[in-house]
Write a protein that holds these residues in place. Structure first.
Motif, short mmCIF file in Angstrom:
data_model
loop_
_atom_site.label_atom_id
_atom_site.label_comp_id
_atom_site.label_asym_id
_atom_site.label_seq_id
_atom_site.Cartn_x
_atom_site.Cartn_y
_atom_site.Cartn_z
N ILE A 23 0.89 -1.28 -0.14
CA ILE A 23 -0.15 -0.10 0.08
C ILE A 23 0.92 1.10 0.07
O ILE A 23 2.04 1.22 0.35
N GLY A 24 0.22 2.24 -0.27
CA GLY A 24 0.76 3.61 -0.03
C GLY A 24 0.43 4.08 1.16
O GLY A 24 0.45 3.49 2.19
N GLN A 25 0.00 5.44 1.20
CA GLN A 25 -0.31 5.87 2.58
C GLN A 25 -1.35 5.12 3.14
O GLN A 25 -2.35 4.54 2.50
N GLY A 26 -1.53 4.81 4.33
CA GLY A 26 -2.34 4.26 5.15
C GLY A 26 -2.23 3.48 6.43
O GLY A 26 -1.21 4.10 6.98
N LEU A 27 -2.79 2.34 6.59
CA LEU A 27 -2.37 1.88 8.04
C LEU A 27 -2.04 0.36 7.82
O LEU A 27 -2.72 -0.32 6.86
N LEU A 28 -0.89 -0.06 8.33
CA LEU A 28 -0.42 -1.37 8.41
C LEU A 28 -0.97 -1.89 9.82
O LEU A 28 -0.83 -1.20 10.99
N VAL A 29 -1.88 -2.89 9.79
CA VAL A 29 -2.51 -3.71 10.83
C VAL A 29 -1.88 -5.01 11.04
O VAL A 29 -2.08 -5.84 10.34
N LEU A 30 -1.27 -4.92 12.19
CA LEU A 30 -0.62 -6.38 12.45
C LEU A 30 -1.67 -6.96 13.52
O LEU A 30 -2.09 -6.29 14.41
N VAL A 69 -9.24 9.52 4.40
CA VAL A 69 -8.08 10.20 3.35
C VAL A 69 -8.06 9.15 2.34
O VAL A 69 -7.14 9.38 1.36
N GLY A 70 -8.74 8.02 2.28
CA GLY A 70 -8.79 7.02 1.03
C GLY A 70 -7.39 6.51 1.21
O GLY A 70 -7.00 5.94 0.18
N GLY A 71 -6.88 6.00 2.32
CA GLY A 71 -5.60 5.03 2.38
C GLY A 71 -5.94 3.71 2.30
O GLY A 71 -6.86 3.36 2.40
N GLY A 72 -4.70 3.13 2.07
CA GLY A 72 -4.88 1.79 2.18
C GLY A 72 -4.61 1.07 3.43
O GLY A 72 -4.32 1.77 4.40
N LEU A 73 -5.16 -0.09 3.43
CA LEU A 73 -5.11 -1.03 4.46
C LEU A 73 -4.14 -2.15 4.31
O LEU A 73 -4.62 -2.92 3.14
N LEU A 74 -3.20 -2.54 4.98
CA LEU A 74 -2.25 -3.60 4.95
C LEU A 74 -2.45 -4.60 6.16
O LEU A 74 -2.24 -4.11 7.08
N VAL A 75 -3.08 -5.82 6.12
CA VAL A 75 -3.31 -6.66 7.12
C VAL A 75 -2.28 -7.61 7.12
O VAL A 75 -2.40 -8.34 6.40
N VAL A 76 -1.70 -7.74 8.43
CA VAL A 76 -0.78 -8.91 8.52
C VAL A 76 -1.12 -9.65 9.77
O VAL A 76 -1.19 -9.23 10.97
N SER A 77 -1.15 -11.06 9.81
CA SER A 77 -1.22 -11.67 10.99
C SER A 77 0.10 -11.71 11.60
O SER A 77 1.00 -12.01 11.34
N GLN A 78 -0.28 -11.44 13.08
CA GLN A 78 1.11 -11.59 13.87
C GLN A 78 0.65 -12.13 15.34
O GLN A 78 0.62 -11.40 16.37
N PHE A 79 0.83 -13.64 15.50
CA PHE A 79 0.37 -13.89 16.64
C PHE A 79 1.27 -13.77 17.88
O PHE A 79 1.16 -13.72 19.00
#
Length: 149
Positions: A23-30, A69-79
């Motif tokens: 993604i560009g601008q946005g949120l990385l969600v672990l 803001v129309g940003g991207g969301l990058l979702v990553v699993s992280q136990f």
């Protein structure tokens, strides 16, 4: 469900040298599911993630949401977000959901995210991933939604 949000100007996930999500601008969600979590918990977490005001407005205040803001969301699993470090020097991970449940809840979260937001990318559950990011700010926010009995 435990999550760690990072506001990014860009982020990507590589597996075996291949980019699988970016993604560009946005949120990385672990994201880490816990044993008592349900899809409803994931829905609450997603609603909070999409509406959390962590992006700057014209005055430079954190007053705009990912949706605004129309940003991207990058979702990553992280136990490892469920790490127990109370005793000894090796973390324990019994606080994380078992793999089958964790994967089902991760998949449900991603499916809901894709239905609610136009730009959603992911890593791959259980894979050895290399996460590259440029933290914007830096802004890093822990967020936990607990299962309510």
């Amino acid at each position: 469900m435990i999550s760690l949000l990072q506001r990014v100007s860009e982020a990507r996930v590589d597996i075996d040298g291949q980019m699988v999500g970016a993604i560009g601008q946005g949120l990385l969600v672990l994201l880490c599911a816990e044993p008592d979590d349900t899809e409803a918990v994931g829905e609450k977490l997603l609603a909070k993630v999409l509406k959390l005001r962590v992006f700057s407005d014209e005055a430079g205040k954190m007053n705009r949401s990912l949706q605004e803001v129309g940003g991207g969301l990058l979702v990553v699993s992280q136990f490892t977000l469920a790490a127990d470090t109370k005793s000894g020097n090796r973390p324990g991970f019994t606080g994380a959901a078992p793999p089958a449940l964790g994967e089902a809840l991760y998949d449900a979260f991603v499916m809901s995210a894709r239905a609610a937001h136009p730009v959603v990318q992911t890593g791959r559950f259980g894979a050895d991933m290399k996460v590259h990011l440029v933290n914007d700010g830096p802004v890093t926010i822990p967020l936990r939604i607990a299962h309510q009995a």
